[in-house]
Design a protein around this motif. Structure first.
Motif, short mmCIF file in Angstrom:
data_model
loop_
_atom_site.label_atom_id
_atom_site.label_comp_id
_atom_site.label_asym_id
_atom_site.label_seq_id
_atom_site.Cartn_x
_atom_site.Cartn_y
_atom_site.Cartn_z
N LYS A 99 -31.77 43.63 -34.52
CA LYS A 99 -33.09 44.21 -34.71
C LYS A 99 -33.95 43.25 -35.50
O LYS A 99 -33.46 42.22 -36.00
N GLY A 104 -28.10 46.00 -37.03
CA GLY A 104 -27.82 47.41 -37.29
C GLY A 104 -26.47 47.80 -36.72
O GLY A 104 -26.07 47.36 -35.65
N THR A 128 -28.03 48.46 -42.12
CA THR A 128 -28.73 47.27 -41.65
C THR A 128 -28.30 46.10 -42.53
O THR A 128 -28.23 46.23 -43.76
N TYR A 175 -28.59 49.74 -46.43
CA TYR A 175 -28.54 48.32 -46.07
C TYR A 175 -27.51 47.62 -46.94
O TYR A 175 -27.19 48.05 -48.07
#
Length: 497
Positions: A99, A104, A128, A175
């Motif tokens: 992405k 991801g 992420t 993340y």
């Protein structure tokens, strides 16, 4: 002596499905035993009076939905840990997706630490990772990440991200911190061997298709991996109404299962020795069922593929048992089976589109004379499905394709011919290393996408509407039922306004 009349499973199946739906229409998760006590009391009454048994199935549906969703609602991610640095040990649970903000992927957390204190949090999270190294599905990693509870914007008509996360069983999003890669503990696939297999196939098939605009289409048709499709390609397919033809769905599973059913039955019937041991239709049903399961495994047993496989399995298993279920019986039984496997499916628009499309075909074409000729019957089916879908698409997505009936009239048979060609070409490359058929198939799909792009450029190819009051939707669905009803029913013209 008269034979005892067999009881229909439809009331029980509908009652169970209604109970699951009522649970998700409620305001929250019951935290006491009132529901369990109600089920027990109703079971006692149902044992004595048959008339209250449908209500028992409704309560069982409520209880089952509560049991299955408690893992998400009773053990949610603690809000006080939001954005804190956590050390996570677990396995990569999905194919990594490139992405704009990084890579991801889903991560199955098995152990969690904050500083040196181990926390009571496990489950599926969505991460992420900017600058992520190459990852293999199933490998066990230790990461430092920041998580937060699922959250999405509540914009009317927009994508409900929070509901999608809940349906996917994702407890938190976050993340990986910079420098948060603490190494790989185990590089084996573990329980994710199917997804590891799919990842290997995806990487191999991508090699000869590098640079092709149809590479994403090939991966979507063969593996159900639609992450390689660009937003522009999705927009083209949405405006022309052919997005259901791309990912592995009920149509693809049905086409492959039907092909294997007829091929197996034909070959089986050639041998008297085989027929004497198992009837050819039953052998065909077994072949179709195996084909559906293998193709669904290629798609990673996605939720939409599970629904298709269950609906198809109901029909094929009935054929194995020498039963001919009525269409509405098979549909309601399949709905109950799908919700038994995954009650959160009622939150998916795909479930309502899948079962709504089949219901429209049964209602619009069942027990009546069809038009003469193959194209006449096919056009009649397209009219019923397109018109039946129109109010549902506008209700769920606030827009629908106007050119969909005409485009699908040609696109569905064309994809039905291209699908086995693409699958055979992929097999030739994977087994024998012959890449030419795969490249030719990708070129055919690229030409098809060029044609769809030209049609989607028409200003009136799709329509969008703003929110409407409830009475307008009741009128729209009622009018649709009138328009696709048999010609003998009076007042069908009232469906137009």
């Amino acid at each position: 002596m008269a034979l005892a009349q067999r009881k229909s499973p439809v009331p029980a199946a509908l009652g169970f499905a209604l109970g699951v739906c009522l649970f998700f229409m409620g305001g929250g998760l019951p935290q006491d035993v009132r529901l369990e006590l109600a089920v027990l009391a109703m079971a006692v009454f149902a044992w004595r009076w048959a008339s209250v048994r449908p209500l028992l199935w409704v309560l069982l549906g409520l209880l089952w939905a509560q049991f299955r969703t408690c893992g998400l609602l009773c053990h949610s991610f603690p809000a006080e840990l939001a954005r804190a640095d956590l050390r996570l040990e677990g396995r990569v649970a999905s194919l990594p997706e490139l992405k704009a903000g990084g890579t991801g992927f889903r991560f199955r957390v098995e152990r969690t630490w904050q500083d040196e204190r181990e926390l009571d949090f496990t489950g599926l999270v969505r991460l992420t990772w900017r600058g992520a190294p190459p990852m293999r599905v199933g490998e066990s990693r230790v990461l430092v990440a920041r998580l937060k509870p699922p959250h999405g914007f509540a914009n009317p008509g927009g994508f409900d991200y929070e509901r999608w996360l809940f349906q996917q069983g994702i407890l938190a999003t976050g993340y990986v911190r910079e420098g948060g890669d603490l190494g790989i503990k185990d590089s084996s696939a573990g329980p994710y061997w199917i997804d590891r297999w799919r990842q290997s196939l995806s990487e191999r098939l991508s090699q000869p298709l590098e640079g092709s605009t149809a590479a994403g289409l090939v991966l979507a048709l063969v593996l159900g991996e639609d992450t390689a499709l660009t937003p522009a390609q999705w927009e083209v397919m949405t405006r022309t109404g052919v997005n259901h033809l791309v990912s592995i769905s009920g149509l693809h599973v049905g086409l492959l299962a039907a092909s294997l059913f007829f091929l197996t039955r034909w070959f089986w019937s050639r041998s008297p020795w085989l027929v004497s041991r198992l009837a050819a239709p039953r052998a065909g049903a077994l072949g179709g069922l195996v084909a559906a399961m293998v193709y669904s495994a290629l798609a990673g047993f996605a939720v939409a593929t599970q629904r298709s496989m269950i609906m198809l399995g109901v029909v094929l298993v009935a054929l194995l048992w020498s039963r001919t279920p009525r269409p509405w019986t098979a549909l309601t039984f399949a709905l109950a089976a799908v919700l038994l496997l995954d009650p959160t499916g009622v939150l998916s628009f795909g479930l309502w589109l899948s079962f709504g499309g089949v219901a429209a075909l049964i209602y619009g074409l069942g027990n009546r004379l069809s038009l003469a000729g193959l194209w006449g019957r096919w056009g009649q089916a397209q009219w019923v499905v397109s018109l039946g879908f129109l109010p549902l698409l506008l209700l769920l997505f606030s827009r629908a394709s106007v050119v969909s009936p005409l485009v699908n009239l040609v696109a569905i048979p064309l994809f039905g011919l291209l699908l086995p060609v693409v699958l055979i070409a992929a097999l030739l490359f994977l087994i024998a290393g012959v890449s030419s058929p795969l490249i030719w198939s990708a070129n055919l799909l690229a030409w098809l996408m060029d044609g769809l792009q030209a049609i989607s450029a028409w200003p009136w190819a799709a329509i969008s509407i703003a929110a409407r009051p409830d009475w307008a939707w009741v009128a729209a669905f009622g009018g649709t039922l009138l328009l696709i009803a048999p010609r003998g029913i009076p007042g069908r013209w009232l469906g137009l306004p």
